[in-house]
Design a protein around this motif. Sequence first.
Motif, PDB file in Angstrom:
ATOM      1  N   PHE A   1       0.833  -1.205   0.000  1.00  0.00           N
ATOM      2  CA  PHE A   1       0.000   0.000   0.000  1.00  0.00           C
ATOM      3  C   PHE A   1       0.869   1.257   0.000  1.00  0.00           C
ATOM      4  CE2 PHE A   1      -2.740   3.266   1.780  1.00  0.00           C
ATOM      5  CZ  PHE A   1      -3.937   3.035   1.133  1.00  0.00           C
TER       6      PHE A   1
ATOM      7  N   LYS B   1      -7.892   8.168  -4.621  1.00  0.00           N
ATOM      8  CA  LYS B   1      -8.495   7.259  -3.639  1.00  0.00           C
ATOM      9  C   LYS B   1      -9.245   6.111  -4.298  1.00  0.00           C
ATOM     10  CE  LYS B   1     -12.677  10.113  -3.080  1.00  0.00           C
ATOM     11  NZ  LYS B   1     -13.486  10.871  -2.105  1.00  0.00           N
TER      12      LYS B   1
ATOM     13  N   VAL C   1      -6.284   1.756  -3.674  1.00  0.00           N
ATOM     14  CA  VAL C   1      -6.703   0.509  -3.024  1.00  0.00           C
ATOM     15  C   VAL C   1      -6.867  -0.627  -4.034  1.00  0.00           C
ATOM     16  CG1 VAL C   1      -8.518  -0.601  -1.655  1.00  0.00           C
ATOM     17  CG2 VAL C   1      -7.744   1.697  -1.069  1.00  0.00           C
TER      18      VAL C   1
ATOM     19  N   CYS D   1      -4.646  -4.066  -3.903  1.00  0.00           N
ATOM     20  CA  CYS D   1      -5.304  -5.367  -3.753  1.00  0.00           C
ATOM     21  C   CYS D   1      -4.945  -6.306  -4.903  1.00  0.00           C
ATOM     22  CB  CYS D   1      -6.823  -5.189  -3.674  1.00  0.00           C
ATOM     23  SG  CYS D   1      -7.389  -4.391  -2.156  1.00  0.00           S
TER      24      CYS D   1
ATOM     25  N   THR E   1      -6.419  -4.122   4.286  1.00  0.00           N
ATOM     26  CA  THR E   1      -6.105  -3.104   3.286  1.00  0.00           C
ATOM     27  C   THR E   1      -7.341  -2.316   2.900  1.00  0.00           C
ATOM     28  OG1 THR E   1      -4.324  -4.492   2.403  1.00  0.00           O
ATOM     29  CG2 THR E   1      -5.105  -2.693   1.009  1.00  0.00           C
ATOM     30  N   ILE E   2      -8.428  -3.022   2.618  1.00  0.00           N
ATOM     31  CA  ILE E   2      -9.674  -2.355   2.233  1.00  0.00           C
ATOM     32  C   ILE E   2     -10.312  -1.654   3.433  1.00  0.00           C
ATOM     33  CG2 ILE E   2     -11.996  -2.749   1.327  1.00  0.00           C
ATOM     34  CD1 ILE E   2     -10.850  -5.130  -0.226  1.00  0.00           C
TER      35      ILE E   2
ATOM     36  N   ARG F   1      -7.328   1.469   4.563  1.00  0.00           N
ATOM     37  CA  ARG F   1      -7.087   2.354   3.410  1.00  0.00           C
ATOM     38  C   ARG F   1      -6.107   3.487   3.696  1.00  0.00           C
ATOM     39  NH1 ARG F   1     -13.015   3.160   0.497  1.00  0.00           N
ATOM     40  NH2 ARG F   1     -13.640   0.966   0.574  1.00  0.00           N
ATOM     41  N   ASP F   2      -5.311   3.383   4.716  1.00  0.00           N
ATOM     42  CA  ASP F   2      -4.265   4.377   4.945  1.00  0.00           C
ATOM     43  C   ASP F   2      -3.137   3.741   5.742  1.00  0.00           C
ATOM     44  OD1 ASP F   2      -4.892   4.441   7.706  1.00  0.00           O
ATOM     45  OD2 ASP F   2      -6.370   6.021   7.395  1.00  0.00           O
TER      46      ASP F   2
END
Length: 782
Positions: A188, A204, A208, A212, A422-423, A426-427
Motif C-alpha cells: 500500500f 483514492k 486501493v 489489492c 487493506t480495504i 485504506r491508509d
Amino acid sequence: MDLESGSHINPAKRQSWRSVVMLAYQSLGVVYGDLSTSPLYVYKSTFADDIEHSESNDEIYGVLSFVFWTLTLVPLLKYVLIVLRADDNGEGGTFALYSLLVRHARVGFIPNGQVADEELLAYNKKDDHLGLLNGDPSAPTGGAMTAPWMRRLLEKHQISQRMLLVLALLGTCMVIGDGVLTPAISVFSAVSGLELSMSKEHHKYVEVPVACLILVCLFALQQYGTHRLGFLFAPIVVIWLMCISVIGAYNIFYWNPHVYQALSPYYMYKFLKKTRRGGWMSLGGVLLCITGSEAMYADLGHFSQSSIKIAFTFVVYPSLLLAYMGQAAYISQHHVIQNNYRIGFYVSVPERLRWPVLAIAILAAVVGSQSVITGTFSIIKQCTALGCFPRVKIVHTSSKIGGQVYIPEINWILMLLCLAVTIGFRDTKHLGNAQGLAVIIVMLVTTCLMSLVIVLCWHKNIFLAICFVVFFGTIEVLFFSASLIKFLEGAWVPIALSFVLMTVMCIWHYGTRKKYEFDVQNKVPINWLLSLGPALGFVRVRGIGLIHTELISGIPAIFSHFVTNLPAFHQVLVFLCIKSVPVPHVLPEERFLVGRVGPKEYRSYRVIVRYGYHDIHKDDLEFEKDLVSSIAEFIQSAGHEQNGYVEATENGDEKMMVVSAGFRFHEERAVEPVEAPGPSNSKAMHSSPIPPKKRVRFVLPRSPKLEKSTREELQDLMEAREAGMAFILGHSYMRAKSGSSLIKRLVINFGYEFLRRNCRGPMYAVSIPHASTLEVGMIYNV
C-alpha cells in the motif's frame, strides 16, 4: 540449506570469506526486504496526526534522532551483536530460543520424550561458545551460582513451564500477524506514490484496487515457491537500497547539509519536552523503522551469522540512515504541507525519478512481503511439528532448499485477512499502528526469552541478564506503550488475530496432551503380548503390519481393540512412532530407534522415527525403504544377543538401538509369462500385444557372517516386504468425562473436535504410504 544433507551445522560458517560475502549478498533479498522498505511509511505514520507542524525543525530533528538511535540500539546492538549468537544448531527464531531453554532446563512440552533423545548430536551440541564473553564456556561464572535455582523453578513448577510456553506461542502468534500486516502496509505504501501524479479525488479510487491486485497476485504465486524467482530478489533490494541512498545523499547536500546535527540524543529530549503527549504517541510511527529486524534472527538457518552481520552493518544500516536523513533534510526546508500524504517518501524524490523509483519500490515491497509470508509458513510448520498447531498440508516448493515451504490453507487465509485490513483501513496510519504493535510484542518476547538463555544456556552472571532486560526492555516498553494507546486506531488488529491464534494453539496443544495421557493410561502391557505365544493367539498372514502410535513403550489400545474384533494379523508386526524432538535437525544416521517387542520368534518390532522441527519428512517410497532397512540393520546388529531377545527394562520399556538405514536388499526383476489369449481374441492380440508382467523380488545379500537364525529372520522380513505393507491408524473421538467442568467440555467436545475434524488427518501428517490404510475408531474419554 539442504535439510537432508545430514549437516546439523550451517555449512556457511566454515566457508571462505568469498562464500560469506556471497551469502551476505543473497541475504539482502531474503532477510532485509521488509526492513529496507520501511522508509516508505515511517515519516508518514509518525507525522500523521499526533504532532502539530511548526516552522522550526525541532520536531523533524527529534524524529530523525529517535529513528537513528532506534536503528542503532535495536537491530545493530541487540540483534547483530547479541541475539544472533543464540542460535539453535544454526537455526534462529522464537522457537529456537524456546528449544534451547527446553533442552537446558528440561521443561519440554513434547509428551513422548525419551532419555535417548538427549544423546542426539544436535541435542548435546554446546551452545555456550556463543556467549556474551569470550573464554571457556564451561568455566564457572557468577551465573553458575544462580542458574540452578532458576532451572529448578522451571522444572518443578508447571505454571512456570506453561508461562514459558505461552510466551513462546505469543511471539509466534504475533509473527503470524505480521505476515498479514507487512504485505498490506508495504504494498500500500509503495503504491501510494501514484498520489503525486493525480488528484486526490481520483487517487483514492485507484490506490486501493491496485494494491489489492498486487496482493492477490503475490499470494497466488506462492504455490510455485520462491526458488524460481529468488535469484531476482537480491538485485531488486540492492537497486532499491542504492536508490534511497543516492536520493538521501542528494537531499542532504542540496537541501540541508546540517541535518547530521539531529543525530545527537539531545534532540530526542527536546522533541519530547516540546510535543509532550503527542510526541510520545508519535513513537508508534518511529517504531516502524525497525520492522523486519526479527527476520535477521528468524532466517539465520538459511545463512550464517557473519553474512547477516556484514549485510546489515555495511549495506543496510548506512543506506537506511542516508534515506532517513535525506527525507528529514527535505522536509526541514518544506514546512508548508497542504496534505498529509505530502510527508510521504515520494515527495522527497526528484520529480524526474519518481516513476522509476515507484516501480522499484513496488518490486522491493513485493520482495519484502514474500520473505515475511515464507517466514510465516516456516514458523507454522515448526508449531505443527511440535504439536502446537493443527495439522496442515505442507508442500516443499524446492527440492534443494529445505526451508522453502508452502501451506495452501494458511496462504489463502493470509490473503483474505491481508485484503480485509487493506480495504478496511485504506491508509498507512492505521496499518502502521497495527504492524507496530505486532513487531514490538515479538521483540519483547525475544528479550524475555533471551535473558533466560543468557543465564540457563550460556551460564553467565544473572546481572548480565538483568542488564539486558532492563536496557532493551525499557526501550521496547516505551514503544509498546506508544503503540498500545492507539488500540482503537488499528492496533486492535494484531491483538484480535493473536487471541484467535492463541486460542486455537492452546486448544490443540491441550487436546493433544490429553489424548497422549489417555493412550499411556490405557496401553496394554507387554506381558499381555508375551502371554499369547509366538503366534500371538491369532492367524498370521503375509506382509508387514504397521501400527502407528504415539507411544514409545507398551502396546497401544487400538491394537488390542483391533485383534479382539478381527483375530488375524501380519507375519511381521511393527509399532511405529513418528515424533518431533526439540532440535532443528536430526542426522539421518540417528533418526531410527529400533527394538524388539518380545522374543525373536514373535517377529514384532518397535520403530521410533525422530524428526527435528525443521526436518523434511521423506516421501512415501523413501520412507518405506528406510523403515524396512532400519529393521534389517537392527536384526543384523542384534544377532549376537542371546536367543535374539532384547529384554525389557524395569518399567516395561524395551531396550532400543539407534540404527541407520544402511541395510539394503538386492532387487531382482523377474519376468512372469503371460498366458496366450484364446482364439476369439487373436485379432486383438496382433493389434495390441500384451507385455509380460514384471515382478520385483528382494534377495538377501550373500554374507557368510550371518548366523542361521539371523538369516531366517531377515528372510521373513524380506518375504513380508514383498507381500506388501498395511497401515493401522487410530481414529480417535475425544469426549470429556462426565463430571468435567464446563470449560473442559467446551474445549474438548467442541473446540478440539472441531479442529480435528477440519484439519489434515494422520495420513497427511506422518508422510507414510497410505494406499493400504485401515483406521480403527476409538472413543477417548478424557
